[in-house]
Design a protein around this motif. Sequence first.
Motif, PDB file in Angstrom:
ATOM      1  N   GLU A   5       0.805  -1.302  -0.067  1.00 25.72           N
ATOM      2  CA  GLU A   5      -0.163   0.117  -0.039  1.00 25.72           C
ATOM      3  C   GLU A   5       0.859   1.295   0.002  1.00 25.72           C
ATOM      4  N   GLU A  12      -8.066   9.130  -2.070  1.00 27.36           N
ATOM      5  CA  GLU A  12      -8.829  10.446  -1.749  1.00 27.36           C
ATOM      6  C   GLU A  12     -10.253  10.351  -2.576  1.00 27.36           C
ATOM      7  N   LYS A  58     -13.327   0.194   4.046  1.00 22.66           N
ATOM      8  CA  LYS A  58     -12.395  -0.204   4.994  1.00 22.66           C
ATOM      9  C   LYS A  58     -12.619  -1.876   5.259  1.00 22.66           C
ATOM     10  N   GLY A  64      -9.739   1.185   1.955  1.00 22.62           N
ATOM     11  CA  GLY A  64     -10.335   2.656   2.216  1.00 22.62           C
ATOM     12  C   GLY A  64      -9.545   3.237   3.156  1.00 22.62           C
ATOM     13  N   THR A  65      -9.386   4.826   2.980  1.00 22.03           N
ATOM     14  CA  THR A  65      -8.711   5.469   3.863  1.00 22.03           C
ATOM     15  C   THR A  65      -9.830   6.514   4.599  1.00 22.03           C
ATOM     16  N   ILE A  66      -9.112   7.039   5.412  1.00 26.13           N
ATOM     17  CA  ILE A  66      -9.982   8.235   6.317  1.00 26.13           C
ATOM     18  C   ILE A  66     -10.324   9.090   5.191  1.00 26.13           C
ATOM     19  N   ILE A  67      -9.532   9.720   4.457  1.00 27.26           N
ATOM     20  CA  ILE A  67      -9.769  11.012   3.778  1.00 27.26           C
ATOM     21  C   ILE A  67     -10.711  10.526   2.525  1.00 27.26           C
ATOM     22  N   LYS A 156     -11.889   9.210  12.303  1.00 33.45           N
ATOM     23  CA  LYS A 156     -10.606   9.065  12.651  1.00 33.45           C
ATOM     24  C   LYS A 156     -10.559   7.906  13.718  1.00 33.45           C
ATOM     25  N   SER A 159     -10.482   3.984  12.774  1.00 31.06           N
ATOM     26  CA  SER A 159      -8.994   3.132  12.463  1.00 31.06           C
ATOM     27  C   SER A 159      -8.103   3.143  13.584  1.00 31.06           C
ATOM     28  N   SER A 160      -8.550   3.928  14.678  1.00 33.14           N
ATOM     29  CA  SER A 160      -7.438   3.872  15.762  1.00 33.14           C
ATOM     30  C   SER A 160      -8.150   4.628  16.852  1.00 33.14           C
TER      31      SER A 160
END
Lengths: 603, 184
Positions: A5, A12, A58, A64-67, A156, A159-160
């Motif tokens: 990755e 995005e 995700k 998937g990403t946060i943004i 946010k 993911s953590s």
Amino acid sequence: MTAPEMQQPYRELTLSALFLGIIQGVILNIAFVYAALQLGFSIGGSTVAAITGYALLKGVMKKGTIIENNINQTIASGINTAGTGIVFTLPALFMLDAKMKLEGGPGIEFSLFPLIIGGIAGSILGVVMIIPLRKQMIDLDRLRFPSGMAVATLLKTGSSGMDKFKLLLVGFAISAVWKVIMSMGLLDTPGVLANEELNISFGIIPDQFSPVLYLSLMNVAAGLLAGRGGLPFFIGGVLAWWVIAPTAVGLDWTPAVDSLSTLANFSEGSVRDGTPVFGYLYGVMIRPLGIGTLIGGALMGVVASFPAIKSSFRSLANAAKTAGTGNNIGGDELPLKTVIIGGLSAVVLFFIGSYASGGVTIAQALFSSVIGTVWLGLAGLIVAQATGMTDISPMSGMALISVTLMMVLLDNNVAASMVVGVAVCVAIGQGADMMQDLKTGFMIGGRPVKQQVAQFAVTWIGSLVAIGVIYVLWISGEGGTGGFGEGTNLPAPQAGVLMGIIEGILSGNVPIDKYAMGGVIGMLLGAAPASGLGVLIGLAMYLPFSITLGYGIGCLTNMALIKQKGASFYENTLLPLATGLIVGEALTGVGFTLFTIAQGGGA
Amino acid sequence: MNIGQILFSIGIVMAVIAGAKAPLENTTWPDTLPLFGLGMVITMIGLVLWIQNEKGDDVSEARAADLGLSKLRTLIEVLKNQSTTWHDLGCTELNATITLFQEEYVRPFVDTRQQIIAQFGMQKGSEIMIACSYGERMLNRVWSATADNHLQEAQSSLKEAVQAFEEVASLIDNEREVTPDRKE
């Protein structure tokens, strides 16, 4: 690091986010239009979209990403929010037409085409007019936009930060359970608790003090997120209901009532419906004065913001010069050329919508589209500022003023005025939603230009879907008409108020004095060296005190907790917990409403 | 509360009470219009006194702005000194480091933004704060990228954040050259 990755671009603005956002946006739009016709208010779709986006992007797609999820929720909420602007205005046209025909009159001649054009124009204008204000409201003023912050926390913590996520779930569970209890009326007691409102008069405090508390944890949570910044809002409510109202009653300014009892008719419904003195105080005195104050405060806010808005346009122009082609997608904002072209195109659509509604000359259509656009910009600023400070959007008040203004300019042409009203409401909803999403984007490190491109490209879908839903619901009634309105399962309360205002104008009854005097008050409040005073106090006078009181409790609780436990307590505990409270009530409320409607067989 | 704020509040209360009364039948304005006018006059007097009082607080505002500038300088210094070592960190460590940095340096500075704008004026103050916001947003992007296990993006965003705060430093230094008598 050599994990695969790491070699891929950071996801995005992707096709996955685009399509997921559109699908979710359409579904949410349909559901929330339906719910708003029953409830009288709508619910933002960002939190729902963020949760679903995380699960699909995700959890299922594993990439998937946060943004990226932020783009998904930006699109979904943009499409959904267009429905709010439509549902607060358009149903009034159908209902008024039917009522006039029932009374033996000719009704109102209108077609859906100009309304669709107006909705699309509003969608585009709403996005472009808010772009120059991003720097002022988010970078400089640091307006809180509580819902935007809540969504950022959601994005946010997925993911953590498992501790924050657990707090979020705790908040969700508490407010979900509470909402079910309230919605089912399990604690309802005649004279004490009804329609989620608690009578706190204790048999002593008279009606004019509005001794009612709306038992919404979502409302309190919004105050928890706003904190000290939301305090003027609570003070405005106190001014309206603990100073103005008792003084007015004490000086015999209200019509004589049989007795100033403590909510004698409370068991029959909300305090608004149950007590004549409250109805007069709120409807004739405080609410219209609040609308005027809100406008005056926002006008002064525009004057104060001129240097920063000038700076924003200068930045846009500089970006266009240095980028050469002006298509600087990698930059912070949409290029100035795009903003101008988009804005002008929307004004042309605005003109077409006005002219096509019938009974309007070219000069009138031109004039109303120019004035409408200017008013739209100001109204958008008002709503964005109010939303940023308190998370409460005075969209229904703006709808009333928009239609009133246009009826004056267009010789009481209801259909043409409604086209402009629809455009303005959609635009200001889009503007406030865009600003919430940009706040979220700031907090998670998203590029504003990508959010702006995403919403700009698809925002028009929401207007089409919402108008379609309302039309289908209307013709589903007996005889192909009357599918919503008074006496049905979908009473459309906001549209009912607008219908009353229009009827008042047609009969010559508008509170000019309240708007003018409130405007002067608002301008002076806005000139004070305390940011946003006019808007907050105007807003508090406009809303029922049962809501302001709960919000104020949240603000005061925030201040007390931070004083005791320190600033980090807000970030680590209060924010995720309040986020959960907001999300829990919103989702549970919609789910419960749809379940109840389905059980009852619909309209 | 100072005398200006007190007069302002009294005037507003008078005006909203007077403005709330409904007009009598067949009239446009309520008969409390003179009281409304009086309330507005008192409000305006109070407003002038309030604003004058705020200007009189320029000394304490300057100290607060100096504190804000001091925090900003510390933020930039720490960022420049430590960011080179941050490039050697993995996602988890970088995420924790950025979180700590934001809590210790960024957020305390952001709380003094009004004083910074007051000291430098709306135009220059806006430019400084907008550049800071850009740097802050890039730090937030670093956080998100590390949370998503995308180290390449995190390092690229970190570089942008450092550049943004260096631009802030140069904006402040340029302003200082123009007005050398202002002390930190």
